[in-house]
Write an enzyme that holds these catalytic residues in place. Structure first.
Site, short mmCIF file in Angstrom:
data_model
loop_
_atom_site.label_atom_id
_atom_site.label_comp_id
_atom_site.label_asym_id
_atom_site.label_seq_id
_atom_site.Cartn_x
_atom_site.Cartn_y
_atom_site.Cartn_z
NE ARG A 63 -2.77 0.12 3.70
CZ ARG A 63 -2.36 1.39 4.85
NH1 ARG A 63 -2.57 3.11 4.48
NH2 ARG A 63 -2.21 0.69 5.53
CE1 TYR A 116 -15.77 9.11 -16.77
CE2 TYR A 116 -15.04 8.83 -14.36
CZ TYR A 116 -15.29 8.82 -15.83
OH TYR A 116 -15.69 7.25 -15.59
CG ASP A 188 -8.60 13.95 -16.98
OD1 ASP A 188 -8.30 12.62 -17.66
OD2 ASP A 188 -10.06 13.25 -16.04
CE LYS A 213 -12.00 4.82 -18.86
NZ LYS A 213 -12.09 6.27 -18.14
C1 LIG Z 1 -12.98 7.01 -17.49
C2 LIG Z 1 -12.11 7.95 -17.21
C3 LIG Z 1 -11.80 9.01 -15.49
C4 LIG Z 1 -12.21 7.88 -13.83
O1 LIG Z 1 -11.15 6.12 -14.29
P1 LIG Z 1 -11.18 5.52 -13.85
O2 LIG Z 1 -10.32 4.79 -14.26
O3 LIG Z 1 -12.64 4.85 -14.53
O4 LIG Z 1 -11.51 5.26 -12.47
C5 LIG Z 1 -11.20 10.50 -15.21
N1 LIG Z 1 -11.28 11.06 -16.25
C6 LIG Z 1 -11.73 10.85 -17.71
C7 LIG Z 1 -11.30 11.76 -18.41
C8 LIG Z 1 -12.15 9.34 -18.03
O5 LIG Z 1 -12.20 8.76 -19.50
#
Ligand SMILES: *Cc1c(COP(=O)(O)O)cnc(C)c1O
Length: 401
Positions: A63, A116, A188, A213
């Site tokens: 952790r 998001y 982001d 992603k």
């Molecule tokens: C999917 C996504 C998130 C969240 O990510 P997780 O891995 O599902 O927690 C945040 N920002 C964007 C732009 C995303 O596409």
């Protein structure tokens, strides 16, 4: 008695035999092994002191850190050209750690209105009850951001490209404003990736990723990464540890392995997306295509200026006709799958109004310019001719609806 001592008991053998096969090896694994362990043993008490003093070569508990996390953090920090990075158990974990490393009760955040859905829910549902408030604004006009800034505003939060209409944030301009007002800027960068754009080099203070992603890219792991200055990452690391949001060794390993092919995948995603976008734009069944690589996109000039090697793998388009047509189009696709996520090697589609934007009112949807005929496409790395053929067939078959 002595004979008995030579042989460990069955249960003891089960616990100890084989654990150290790698210790005397004179060869090393070429690929980083998975350190699938929750805890590390150390040789002596001095090592515990060194670990407490910040010696990064001594691990104690997964952790708090694990070699697989470290490998991913080093790689993504270099990708984004940041000083340091922290891996987290999901993109939301990264967003949580980044924001909570920066704000206190009583602080205020200005966030982009197209944000998001999970981030919006975190800001509205969780942070508000901790006394941290957020104002959502349309950031395509910086005056909206200026007007929303209050005495207690601490940070501005945006995304390189919005979902699902791919509006592009002018990070440089936005960061001029946040620097003038001594605010932190979090970006982001999930949709665009550091292969195409590095927000830290354009004035952002902190970058967050859903590594689920493109960084991983294979739809087989959930993870997140925060990137920023050494000082900031120390705080984000503390938040990650205290809130229990560390990334597991296996997920770290999968993401690290996936990230090695990011450049190759992004080149193909970009090429394929541009071809599919052009095909859709020329198709009489399609009323609009939203892809920053097309001259028809409102942010095309900014995208050309900002993005080095392409316009990403995400696009959306609006079908002519009714929701029934959308339904028939989707049912007639053979290879392209309906999946409410993005950025994998396979081409998938999603329906924003029925998923990410479900909670919005009719007025809010109209305000965004988002109809129920809009389909979002995460363009994969297949041979694009096959994908275009699949789209063409499904468009033709759904023509009567
Ligand atoms: C999917 C996504 C998130 C969240 O990510 P997780 O891995 O599902 O927690 C945040 N920002 C964007 C732009 C995303 O596409």
């Amino acid at each position: 008695m002595t004979e008995k001592k030579q042989q460990l008991g069955f249960a003891t053998k089960a616990v100890h035999i084989g654990n150290r096969v790698d210790q005397d090896m004179l060869s090393r694994p070429k690929a980083l092994p998975i350190y699938q362990t929750s805890v590390f043993t150390v040789d002596n008490l001095e090592h515990l002191d060194r670990q407490a003093a910040g010696d990064k070569n001594i691990y104690t508990y997964t952790r708090h850190g694990n070699p697989n996390q470290t490998a991913l953090e080093l790689l993504v920090a270099q990708f984004e050209e940041g000083e340091a990075a922290q891996a987290t158990s999901s993109g939301m974990g990264a967003i949580m750690a980044a924001i909570l490393a920066e704000v206190q009760t009583g602080d205020h955040i200005v966030a982009t209105r197209d944000i998001y859905g999970g981030t919006k829910s975190f800001l509205v549902t969780e942070l508000s009850r901790l006394g941290i408030t957020t104002t959502f604004v349309d950031m395509s006009d910086l005056n909206n951001v200026k007007r929303a800034i209050q005495d207690n505003t601490r940070l501005v939060y945006s995304e390189t490209a919005s979902n699902p209409l791919l509006r592009i944030t002018d990070v440089e301009k936005l960061s001029q404003l946040t620097k003038e007002r001594s605010l932190k800027l979090i970006i982001d960068n999930t949709f665009i990736t550091p292969y195409l754009f590095k927000p830290l080099l354009h004035g952002a203070d902190i970058v967050v990723h859903s590594a689920t992603k493109y960084l991983n890219g294979h739809s087989d792991a959930t993870g997140g990464v925060v990137i920023g200055s050494k000082d900031f990452i120390e705080r984000a690391r503390r938040v990650t540890i205290n809130f229990g949001a560390s990334l597991s060794p296996f997920e770290s390993w999968l993401t690290y392995r996936g990230a090695k092919t990011l450049a190759l995948r992004m080149d193909k995603h970009c090429q394929n997306a541009l071809q599919l976008a052009s095909f859709l734009e020329d198709n009489p069944s399609v009323s609009k295509v939203f892809y920053p690589g097309l001259a028809s996109h409102p942010d095309h000039p900014l995208a050309v200026k900002q993005f080095a090697k392409g316009f990403g793998g995400m696009l959306s388009f609006e079908l002519k006709g009714t929701l029934a047509r959308v339904e028939h189009f989707i049912r007639n696709l053979e290879h392209v799958l309906l999946a409410p996520s993005l950025a994998g090697i396979a081409t998938t589609i999603s329906h924003p109004v029925k998923t990410s934007h479900r909670s919005l009112t009719k007025e809010e949807l109209a305000d965004l310019g988002l109809s129920e005929q809009v389909i979002r496409v995460s363009v994969g790395i297949e041979d694009i001719e096959d994908i275009i053929e699949d789209f063409a067939r499904a468009l033709a078959k759904s023509q009567d609806y």
